[in-house]
Design a protein around this motif. Structure first.
Motif, PDB file in Angstrom:
ATOM      1  N   PHE A 198      34.862  30.878  39.678  1.00  0.00           N
ATOM      2  CA  PHE A 198      35.277  32.266  39.441  1.00  0.00           C
ATOM      3  C   PHE A 198      34.077  33.198  39.307  1.00  0.00           C
ATOM      4  O   PHE A 198      34.132  34.350  39.731  1.00  0.00           O
ATOM      5  N   VAL A 199      32.988  32.708  38.741  1.00  0.00           N
ATOM      6  CA  VAL A 199      31.776  33.526  38.656  1.00  0.00           C
ATOM      7  C   VAL A 199      31.264  33.822  40.069  1.00  0.00           C
ATOM      8  O   VAL A 199      30.852  34.949  40.361  1.00  0.00           O
ATOM      9  N   GLU A 200      31.300  32.835  40.953  1.00  0.00           N
ATOM     10  CA  GLU A 200      30.904  33.060  42.349  1.00  0.00           C
ATOM     11  C   GLU A 200      31.789  34.107  43.017  1.00  0.00           C
ATOM     12  O   GLU A 200      31.314  34.901  43.823  1.00  0.00           O
ATOM     13  N   MET A 201      33.066  34.103  42.678  1.00  0.00           N
ATOM     14  CA  MET A 201      33.986  35.092  43.245  1.00  0.00           C
ATOM     15  C   MET A 201      33.700  36.495  42.708  1.00  0.00           C
ATOM     16  O   MET A 201      33.936  37.485  43.398  1.00  0.00           O
ATOM     17  N   LEU A 202      33.206  36.562  41.481  1.00  0.00           N
ATOM     18  CA  LEU A 202      32.914  37.856  40.869  1.00  0.00           C
ATOM     19  C   LEU A 202      31.723  38.553  41.519  1.00  0.00           C
ATOM     20  O   LEU A 202      31.692  39.782  41.597  1.00  0.00           O
ATOM     21  N   GLU A 203      30.738  37.788  41.966  1.00  0.00           N
ATOM     22  CA  GLU A 203      29.493  38.378  42.466  1.00  0.00           C
ATOM     23  C   GLU A 203      29.695  39.353  43.624  1.00  0.00           C
ATOM     24  O   GLU A 203      29.224  40.490  43.556  1.00  0.00           O
TER      25      GLU A 203
END
Length: 136
Positions: free
Chosen positions: A31-36
């Protein structure tokens, strides 16, 4: 501010990302990767209301997981500040906007100066937490 969302566009984003309560470190990383890219698009002004809404949802899920898995230590305001700095890879100089000067940040972190009410309020805003965390 109320966002008007396209159900079709938002539905496609949701079906692609499939947001849910985060249970594992791997899900957290995902999810952090999706946020970037969403954060970049928002910063550049190229995100639509659907991307902004998804960003907000993912950010909420990431924060909830982080708060649950890495709870803040209670009772010690300076310890809490240092913990938050460590989690975010910050240095004392990064707190200059909160304290107004690098020297004041250093004095506070070394327990040679008390936190003022203004510092407590600004710390809450800076770290996006309740100012009550910095009360002793």
């Amino acid at each position: 501010m109320v966002l008007t969302l396209s159900p079709t566009k938002y539905g496609k984003l949701l079906s692609r990302t499939m947001p849910k309560r985060i249970e594992t470190a791997e899900e957290m990383d995902h999810f952090v990767e999706m946020l970037e890219p969403l954060s970049r698009d928002i910063a550049h002004g190229s995100a639509g209301p659907e991307e902004v809404a998804l960003h907000s949802l993912l950010l909420m899920l990431v924060r909830e997981y982080d708060d649950r898995v890495h709870p803040l230590p209670p009772g010690d305001a300076i310890g809490t500040i240092k913990y938050l700095m460590e989690q975010r890879d910050l240095r004392p100089v990064d707190l200059t906007p909160v304290f107004g000067a690098r020297s004041i940040a250093s004095l506070v972190l070394n327990r040679k100066r008390e936190l003022s009410k203004a510092h407590i309020r600004k710390l809450g805003e800076f770290f996006h937490v309740s100012p009550a965390l910095f009360l002793e």
